[in-house]
Scaffold this active site. Structure first.
Site, PDB file in Angstrom:
ATOM      1  N   SER A 143       0.871  -1.176   0.000  1.00 47.35           N
ATOM      2  CA  SER A 143       0.000   0.000   0.000  1.00 47.35           C
ATOM      3  C   SER A 143       0.906   1.223   0.000  1.00 47.35           C
ATOM      4  CB  SER A 143      -0.834   0.008   1.286  1.00 47.35           C
ATOM      5  OG  SER A 143      -1.551   1.213   1.420  1.00 47.35           O
ATOM      6  N   TYR A 156      -1.654  -1.811  10.494  1.00 44.48           N
ATOM      7  CA  TYR A 156      -1.734  -1.830   9.024  1.00 44.48           C
ATOM      8  C   TYR A 156      -0.408  -1.340   8.435  1.00 44.48           C
ATOM      9  CZ  TYR A 156      -3.856  -1.393   4.364  1.00 44.48           C
ATOM     10  OH  TYR A 156      -4.153  -1.528   3.024  1.00 44.48           O
ATOM     11  N   LYS A 160       2.296  -3.412   6.068  1.00 46.86           N
ATOM     12  CA  LYS A 160       2.555  -2.978   4.696  1.00 46.86           C
ATOM     13  C   LYS A 160       4.016  -2.580   4.500  1.00 46.86           C
ATOM     14  CE  LYS A 160      -1.568  -3.866   3.281  1.00 46.86           C
ATOM     15  NZ  LYS A 160      -1.779  -5.010   2.382  1.00 46.86           N
TER      16      LYS A 160
HETATM   17  N1  LIG Z   1      -8.661  -0.428  -1.416  1.00 42.85           N
HETATM   18  C1  LIG Z   1      -7.632   0.341  -1.221  1.00 42.85           C
HETATM   19  O1  LIG Z   1      -7.749   1.579  -1.296  1.00 42.85           O
HETATM   20  C2  LIG Z   1      -6.272  -0.253  -0.905  1.00 42.85           C
HETATM   21  C3  LIG Z   1      -5.174   0.610  -0.874  1.00 42.85           C
HETATM   22  C4  LIG Z   1      -3.917   0.076  -0.610  1.00 42.85           C
HETATM   23  C5  LIG Z   1      -3.771  -1.278  -0.403  1.00 42.85           C
HETATM   24  N2  LIG Z   1      -4.865  -2.110  -0.432  1.00 42.85           N
HETATM   25  C6  LIG Z   1      -4.630  -3.543  -0.232  1.00 42.85           C
HETATM   26  O2  LIG Z   1      -5.219  -4.253  -1.306  1.00 42.85           O
HETATM   27  C7  LIG Z   1      -5.421  -5.609  -0.919  1.00 42.85           C
HETATM   28  C8  LIG Z   1      -6.804  -6.038  -1.362  1.00 42.85           C
HETATM   29  O3  LIG Z   1      -7.782  -5.355  -0.603  1.00 42.85           O
HETATM   30  P1  LIG Z   1      -9.048  -4.650  -1.286  1.00 42.85           P
HETATM   31  O4  LIG Z   1      -8.892  -3.204  -1.107  1.00 42.85           O
HETATM   32  O5  LIG Z   1      -9.281  -5.207  -2.630  1.00 42.85           O
HETATM   33  O6  LIG Z   1     -10.188  -5.086  -0.241  1.00 42.85           O
HETATM   34  P2  LIG Z   1     -11.382  -6.139  -0.365  1.00 42.85           P
HETATM   35  O7  LIG Z   1     -11.917  -6.287   1.012  1.00 42.85           O
HETATM   36  O8  LIG Z   1     -12.312  -5.740  -1.437  1.00 42.85           O
HETATM   37  O9  LIG Z   1     -10.648  -7.473  -0.820  1.00 42.85           O
HETATM   38  C9  LIG Z   1      -9.836  -8.202   0.069  1.00 42.85           C
HETATM   39  C10 LIG Z   1     -10.053  -9.688  -0.168  1.00 42.85           C
HETATM   40  O10 LIG Z   1      -9.231 -10.436   0.738  1.00 42.85           O
HETATM   41  C11 LIG Z   1     -10.012 -11.492   1.280  1.00 42.85           C
HETATM   42  N3  LIG Z   1      -9.501 -11.912   2.578  1.00 42.85           N
HETATM   43  C12 LIG Z   1      -9.559 -11.253   3.758  1.00 42.85           C
HETATM   44  N4  LIG Z   1      -9.050 -11.997   4.744  1.00 42.85           N
HETATM   45  C13 LIG Z   1      -8.619 -13.156   4.165  1.00 42.85           C
HETATM   46  C14 LIG Z   1      -7.987 -14.319   4.670  1.00 42.85           C
HETATM   47  N5  LIG Z   1      -7.692 -14.456   5.971  1.00 42.85           N
HETATM   48  N6  LIG Z   1      -7.700 -15.324   3.795  1.00 42.85           N
HETATM   49  C15 LIG Z   1      -8.011 -15.199   2.474  1.00 42.85           C
HETATM   50  N7  LIG Z   1      -8.615 -14.127   1.946  1.00 42.85           N
HETATM   51  C16 LIG Z   1      -8.909 -13.115   2.788  1.00 42.85           C
HETATM   52  C17 LIG Z   1     -11.407 -10.899   1.373  1.00 42.85           C
HETATM   53  O11 LIG Z   1     -12.425 -11.890   1.488  1.00 42.85           O
HETATM   54  C18 LIG Z   1     -11.510 -10.087   0.100  1.00 42.85           C
HETATM   55  O12 LIG Z   1     -12.032 -10.859  -0.964  1.00 42.85           O
HETATM   56  C19 LIG Z   1      -5.191  -5.641   0.582  1.00 42.85           C
HETATM   57  O13 LIG Z   1      -3.925  -6.200   0.839  1.00 42.85           O
HETATM   58  C20 LIG Z   1      -5.240  -4.184   0.987  1.00 42.85           C
HETATM   59  O14 LIG Z   1      -4.516  -3.929   2.155  1.00 42.85           O
HETATM   60  C21 LIG Z   1      -6.107  -1.618  -0.680  1.00 42.85           C
END
Ligand SMILES: NC(=O)c1ccc[n+]([C@@H]2O[C@H](COP(=O)([O-])OP(=O)(O)OC[C@H]3O[C@@H](n4cnc5c(N)ncnc54)[C@H](O)[C@@H]3O)[C@@H](O)[C@H]2O)c1
Length: 283
Positions: A143, A156, A160
C-alpha cells in the site's frame, strides 16, 4: 514475463476488489487463474462470472493466515494446473486501532493476513515456481501505507512496510532463480477494504477492540470510506499489475496522489543524516 498466455497464476484475496481486478486482467491475457479467498460465496460468484468470459479459472477457499491451509491450496493448484508461474499475495484487511486502544487480537489478525501470508507465500510458492524452470513473478500488495506511516492504524502500516521490505529484499535473491518480484502500492481503490471485519476469523471474535463512531478517528475513517467508495477502478489496477508482471516492475503504483508525502519522508530521513554529517563515530 513477456508472454503471459497459457501461464498459471495463484491470486489471494481474489473474490473482491483489487484481487478480483488482478484475476480478471490476468485471465483476459490468457492466464489460467486459481482464485483463493476466505469468503466462499463471493469466491463462487467471482469464478462463475469470470467463466462466462471463457476464462480458465478455478477457486480454492482458504484463510491465508493459516500456513497449513496455504500449503494445502498450493498443492491443490499444482494438482489442478500443473505449473504455477505467478503468485499474487494480495489478501489483506484493514484492522486494529492506535496507541492506547489496540488489542493482541487485532495485531495478530492484521499481521497474519497482511504479512505472514506473504512471507509464507514466498516460502511455499517460490520453490514451485522455480521448479519448472520457465520463470515467474511474485507480486505482493502492500500500500502507499507501506511507504508512509501515520498514527491511526499502526498495525496496518507495520504489515505494509513489512511487505515492501520483503519484496525489495527478495527481489535480488530471487532474480537469479528466474523469479521477478514486484510490490504493488495502491492509493485509494474502490473496494470493500473498509468492511474488512466481514472476514474476521472466528478465533478472534469477541477479542477485538470496538470501532469508534465519534471523534477524530471516526471522522478520518468516514473520509477514507468516501474516498474509497469513489476510488480508482480495481480492474485498472489489475491491468497495471499485468503490465508490471510483463515488464518486471519493482514498484507498481496506481497514481501520484501521495508522491509528495513520500518525498517528505525521504527528506526527513535525509535530514537525519545531515544532522550527524561530518561527525566521526566512536568505536
Ligand atoms: N482499497 C484500497 O484503497 C487499498 C489501498 C492500498 C492497499 N490495499 C490492499 O489491497 C489488498 C486487497 O484489498 P481490497 O482493497 O481489494 O479489499 P477487499 O476487502 O475488497 O478485498 C480483500 C479480499 O481479501 C479477502 N480476505 C480477507 N481476509 C482473508 C484471509 N484471511 N484469507 C483469504 N482471503 C482473505 C477478502 O475476502 C476479500 O475478498 C489488501 O492487501 C489491501 O490492504 C487496498
Amino acid at each position: 514475463m513477456k508472454d503471459l498466455d497459457g501461464k498459471t497464476a495463484f491470486v489471494t484475496g481474489a473474490a473482491s476488489g483489487i484481487g478480483l481486478g488482478i484475476a480478471t486482467a490476468l485471465s483476459q491475457a490468457g492466464v489460467k487463474v486459481m482464485l483463493c479467498d476466505i469468503e466462499e460465496e463471493a469466491l463462487a460468484k467471482a469464478v462463475a462470472e469470470l467463466k462466462l468470459t471463457n476464462a480458465d479459472v478455478d477457486s480454492v477457499r482458504a484463510d491465508v493466515s493459516l500456513k497449513t491451509r496455504l500449503q494445502e491450496v498450493a498443492k491443490a493448484t499444482v494438482a489442478r494446473y500443473g505449473k504455477i508461474h505467478i503468485l499474487v499475495n494480495n489478501a489483506g484487511v484493514g484492522g486494529g486501532r492506535g496507541y492506547g486502544f489496540w488489542t493482541d487480537a487485532s495485531w495478530n489478525w492484521t499481521l497474519g493476513v497482511n504479512l505472514m501470508s506473504v512471507i509464507w507465500g514466498f516460502e511455499i510458492f517460490g520453490p514451485l515456481i522455480e521448479a519448472h524452470g520457465e520463470g515467474g513473478q511474485i507480486v505482493s500488495t502492500a500500500s502507499i501505507a507501506g511507504l508512509i506511516s501515520g498514527p491511526v492504524f499502526p498495525a496496518y502500516n507495520v504489515t505494509k512496510y513489512g511487505v515492501v521490505a520483503l519484496s525489495e529484499g527478495l527481489r535480488a535473491a530471487l532474480a537469479p532463480r528466474g523469479i521477478g518480484v514486484s510490490v504493488l502500492c495502491p492509493g485509494f481503490i474502490r473496494t470493500q477494504i473498509m468492511n474488512s471485519r466481514r472476514n474476521l476469523p472466528q478465533r478472534f471474535a469477541g477479542a477485538m477492540e470496538s470501532v469508534p463512531t465519534k471523534g477524530p478517528v471516526a471522522e478520518l475513517v468516514n473520509q477514507w470510506t468516501e474516498r474509497i467508495s469513489d476510488g480508482i477502478d480495481p480492474l485498472y489496477v489489475g491491468e497495471l499489475v499485468r503490465e508490471g508482471i510483463e515488464n518486471d516492475w519493482p514498484y507498481i503504483f496506481t497514481d501520484n496522489e501521495f508522491e509528495p508525502l513520500i518525498d517528505e519522508r525521504f527528506a526527513a530521513i535525509k535530514q537525519g543524516f545531515d544532522r550527524i554529517r561530518g561527525r566521526k563515530p566512536r568505536h
